[in-house]
Scaffold this motif. Sequence first.
Motif, short mmCIF file in Angstrom:
data_model
loop_
_atom_site.label_atom_id
_atom_site.label_comp_id
_atom_site.label_asym_id
_atom_site.label_seq_id
_atom_site.Cartn_x
_atom_site.Cartn_y
_atom_site.Cartn_z
N LEU A 110 0.76 -1.30 -0.02
CA LEU A 110 0.15 0.11 0.04
C LEU A 110 0.85 1.17 0.22
O LEU A 110 0.27 2.33 0.22
CB LEU A 110 -1.01 -0.08 1.07
CG LEU A 110 -2.04 -1.20 1.39
CD1 LEU A 110 -2.92 -1.16 2.35
CD2 LEU A 110 -2.96 -0.79 -0.24
N GLY A 111 2.26 1.28 -0.23
CA GLY A 111 2.90 2.29 -0.20
C GLY A 111 2.60 3.22 -1.22
O GLY A 111 2.46 4.65 -1.15
N GLU A 112 2.19 2.85 -2.42
CA GLU A 112 1.79 3.76 -3.55
C GLU A 112 0.50 4.55 -3.19
O GLU A 112 0.30 5.70 -3.38
CB GLU A 112 1.39 3.04 -4.91
CG GLU A 112 1.03 3.97 -5.92
CD GLU A 112 0.62 3.12 -7.30
OE1 GLU A 112 0.39 3.84 -8.11
OE2 GLU A 112 0.98 1.93 -7.21
N ALA A 113 -0.54 3.62 -2.42
CA ALA A 113 -1.52 4.46 -2.31
C ALA A 113 -1.51 5.58 -0.89
O ALA A 113 -1.86 6.81 -1.15
CB ALA A 113 -2.58 3.42 -1.68
N ALA A 114 -0.46 5.17 -0.12
CA ALA A 114 -0.18 6.35 0.96
C ALA A 114 0.59 7.28 0.42
O ALA A 114 0.24 8.57 1.07
CB ALA A 114 0.78 5.44 1.99
N ALA A 115 1.31 7.11 -0.42
CA ALA A 115 2.20 8.34 -1.23
C ALA A 115 1.32 9.25 -2.09
O ALA A 115 1.50 10.43 -1.86
CB ALA A 115 3.34 7.77 -2.10
N ASN A 116 0.52 8.70 -2.58
CA ASN A 116 -0.61 9.38 -3.57
C ASN A 116 -1.66 10.29 -2.68
O ASN A 116 -1.99 11.21 -2.82
CB ASN A 116 -1.32 8.26 -4.46
CG ASN A 116 -0.39 7.83 -5.67
OD1 ASN A 116 0.50 8.48 -5.88
ND2 ASN A 116 -1.17 6.84 -6.08
N ALA A 117 -1.85 9.47 -1.37
CA ALA A 117 -2.67 10.21 -0.47
C ALA A 117 -2.08 11.53 0.02
O ALA A 117 -2.66 12.67 -0.11
CB ALA A 117 -3.06 9.39 0.75
N LEU A 118 -0.63 11.28 0.26
CA LEU A 118 -0.01 12.80 0.48
C LEU A 118 0.19 13.77 -0.40
O LEU A 118 0.01 14.98 -0.26
CB LEU A 118 1.33 12.31 1.16
CG LEU A 118 1.54 11.43 2.38
CD1 LEU A 118 2.96 11.59 2.73
CD2 LEU A 118 0.64 11.96 3.53
#
Length: 678
Positions: A110-118
């Motif tokens: 879920l690293g990509e999802a978290a980075a996109n959220a930021l």
Amino acid sequence: MSRRKTERQLNLVICLLSTRRHLTAQEIRATVYGYAEAESESAFKRMFERDKRELRDNGIPIQVGTGDAVSGEEGYRISRTDYELPEIELLPDEALVLGLAARAWRYASLGEAAANALFKLRSAGVPVDGEAAPGLTPAMRTDEPAFGPVWQAVRDRRPIRFDYRKPGQAEVERREIEPWGIVNLRGHWYVAGHDRVRGSRRVFRLGRIRGEVSVLRTGPGVVVPEGVDLRSVVAGHRAEPERAATVRVRTGAAHELRRGALRVVAGEREGSDGWDTLTLPYTDTPDLVRRVASFGSRAAVVEPQDARAAIRAHLAATAERQGAEPDGGGAPPGGAPSAPARGPRSADQLRRLLMLVPYALGRDVRVPEVAAHFGLSEKQVVSDLSLLWMCGLPGYTPGDLIDVDLDAARETGEIIIGNAEALAQPLRLTADEAASLVVGLSLLEALPEAEGLEGSALKRVGEKLRSAAGAAVASLADAVQVRVETDEGVAETQRRCADALESGQRLHLRYLSGYRDQVTERDVDPMGLVVQDGHRFLEGYCHLRGDVRLFRLDRVLDLVVLPYAAEVPEGVGRRDLSSGVLQRSERDVLVTLDLEPSARWVTEDYVCESVAERSGGGVRATLRTPVPEWVLRLVLRLGPECRVVAPAALAEEAAAEAGRALAHYTLDGEGAGARSAR
């Protein structure tokens, strides 16, 4: 085709965001650039249906209403209220913990999802920094292949079907469950839910799922019982010790047994040699046998007698198994075939552009920054911008199209975008993006710096995220929980490490090496704190080893804060944890083991270079280790469930050590371990 598809879908988004009424499919076909290439009405319908589905999968809420009042034909539009990210105001301490929460998933699926959220939050002017508080490293890993589909099933409230192998069981069993949620406990992921076959609540470790997980898309969805406490369900899955054994251990050895003992009585010493007596709690005899056998001739069971008989048989079988000839059950495994390279996906490109436009408007944004965030080349970023330049409002005249200065992007790297008011506000967080942050916040509770924030910043930012993301995301976040267990001793060690880190002081550690069963004295200059795989670590420059090391806090036997400053050598930096806490090296020894089906858990708990199936349900696993003595202990623990294939010297030593340990147990019960108990 992918580029034209992205262009068409972006034009569709701009059109549906800008219209004040619902547009019929035929109006969209006539006005949105890209649909004219459909050769027939049926081809257009297929194209339009795919576009709608993919936009919704990207979190874009397409509304359906009446497009033609006379005919009653359906129409479509995008409500800005549903599309745009609600305003979120964060205080400095809230922005700090939110950046940390996103960092927890940096090396996970879920690293990509978290980075996109930021990225979206920064587009909205929220001052979050994914690199804030560099001394802290919360980290979760999702190495289990089953994590992705199980997460999706929990998110979508759908049942799942999979094959599962219990510990010690050769055959797999087909399971069909209604998942209530997933929990990370002691570094492992578990799914809890209702087992349809057995008609009761069950807990399954994701690492023991075999093959693919099927998400059942038809039939009724999953209803989670009210008031279910996922953490308690998973934590209650383990049994508690009910019995106690008397075990003798050599002086200065078997430290893990000593730490788990209810009582330790020192025995007589003969120089540096001698035996100590432990009262050791255990759940069942096989578990006790494996734990004691792993220390070979340095430990012996005195009581109860059934355990003595069991470990005698275990050691005898171990010695015999290591001397056995290969059974030809599997060839030495090679590397796993690499997945085919995947070209650029239209969905990824569309998502990037919808995030980039609001982020670039009114900001000094450069091509290298965007390339670094999305893991692209600078050439690909410029290609994205050139596509954006071809999109805009229906009519598609120069005044309708988005204005992009491509010359500036190519020559100076500056991104200048104009005439893009339709996309000026960032898209709201998807379920995965918001849930990744909310779940990441729960991991921060394990950090000492968060102790003063639990009732303030952590709680406040969690409530703001849930409010901005909506009820569905809040429900998903509640269904995914992380639990980092510790005792008060570890918590106190962590607090003292945090104080030394803040004040810049050197530490002296008395440290137990789990690899070597050895206690050493270390002077350490602290560099940061890490929470990963269910454990807490101090990261620092170790003067004994002359390098950066990670120290598990539950293995710190004693800690002293020294009265002088820490001095990390110039040029020494923190470790890259993208491959996990375990750091592998070309100097490590490769060990190949044949494992019986009941020992497959080794491939779940330890990083393996390769794993190959063998006849009968067993596997051949190759591990890389800097300490072959650790593998020797593992082999002694597994006994007849394991055979060392290579190196040959390790197989010989395993057989010899099993023989030395067996000498403690004679048929009449008068071995060294028994005599020393008198």
